[in-house]
Design a protein around this motif. Sequence first.
Motif: not given
Length: 427
Positions: A120-146
């Motif tokens: 995953v890490f080598p394929r991330i775009n803008r590795p020097d920038a924090v995420t642009v995605y809002p909280p709902g997206a973050q919760l969706a990413f977490l739910a998918l992982r869980r």
Amino acid sequence: MRGYAGLILLATVGLAQSGTWFMGLPPSVGVPAWPARALVLFGMQAVSLALAWRRRDAAALWIVIGIAVLQRGIAVTWPPDLSSDLHRYVWDGNVLDSGRSPYAHPPAAPELTRLRDAQVFPRINRPDAVTVYPPGAQLAFLALRRVGLGSAAGVKAATAACDLLSLALLVALLRRRGLPTARVVVYAWSPLVISELAVSGHLEAFVVPLMLGALLCADRRPGWAGALIGAATLLKLYPALLLAAIARDRRHALAAWALVVGVGYAPFVAASGPAVLGFLPGYFRSGEDFNLGLRGFLQDGLAPWLGRSARPAAFVLCGAALLGAGAYISLRVKDALAAMRHLVGAFLLLLPSALHPWYAVWMAPLLALEFSPAWFWLLGALPLSYLKYGTPGGEMPLWVRLCEWLPTYALLAAAQFRARRATVEAA
């Protein structure tokens, strides 16, 4: 064409599209080969639309749905080479699952060293920038992982499943409005929809069913419509525009929207403060410009007089026009479907930032309910923007923007002229 001959021809076109998806992309040419393949698929989609548009029989609907499932099943096996966003989704889910805020550190920060891997890490775009995605997206990413879907393949499976949910909701809307259900083909066999959701796994797959759910609720349960738009806003921000489409009991819709958005943001604001905006402020820098529509043409026209100030001037003008269009639609258009279509159209025309192809996905289901040649053309032409990645300097060819937008403007103007003439003749 009606009867069995029409069904056979419709199935033949759909299977031909499926065969094109099955061919994949030659790995030697990669992303720049996609626009040509997309145009072939778009041409076949136009034929399928003509065959299915007036059909109300169950057989036509099942052919459309069955082949839509087949096409997505094939497309989901493609590598996500058209966009790297998918890898950021997986990364953000990993960060949040580790107990850290994705708004606190960019992926390249030393604090996150232990989370890096070779997939995953080598394929991330803008590795020097924090995420642009809002909280709902973050919760969706977490739910998918869980639930065991915290990988590129897992996210793609989830977006494809949500896309099928959108198909079901769209059929329900067509039935409610007494329209032929086979019209769902304009969304079901769209090369733009399939490539951006099943291949690239973009978040629009989660936004579209929320938008369609809000449209189903708009007239009878405006509070629920506002809540669903709030959930969509937590995923991508721009669906907040759709609040302007809720004409009935707007105060309850707004209150429900504010409650959902507030509850979604609260824990992240408490943890990160203003940093919860992430990379969003930087997203509006000139380096993020991509496939500009009206703002790009306006900027080019102002440049001889304003020089470097042409970009911010065009940005402000288009941004103000978008807000004005939203206010006008909110006051003048009372039908929720018409209002949503006008709002999404204003977004695509006036968006002052980059216009990536997946930003237009939410127009596709609305075309099944109220067709527009202009927007159908734009959705078919947007994959041409991937040609940027095949040019020596990484510059978008001017002819691509002209091919996307000039027919769109002409078709919109023609539609407006016909509507005004019909109004005059009726009077």
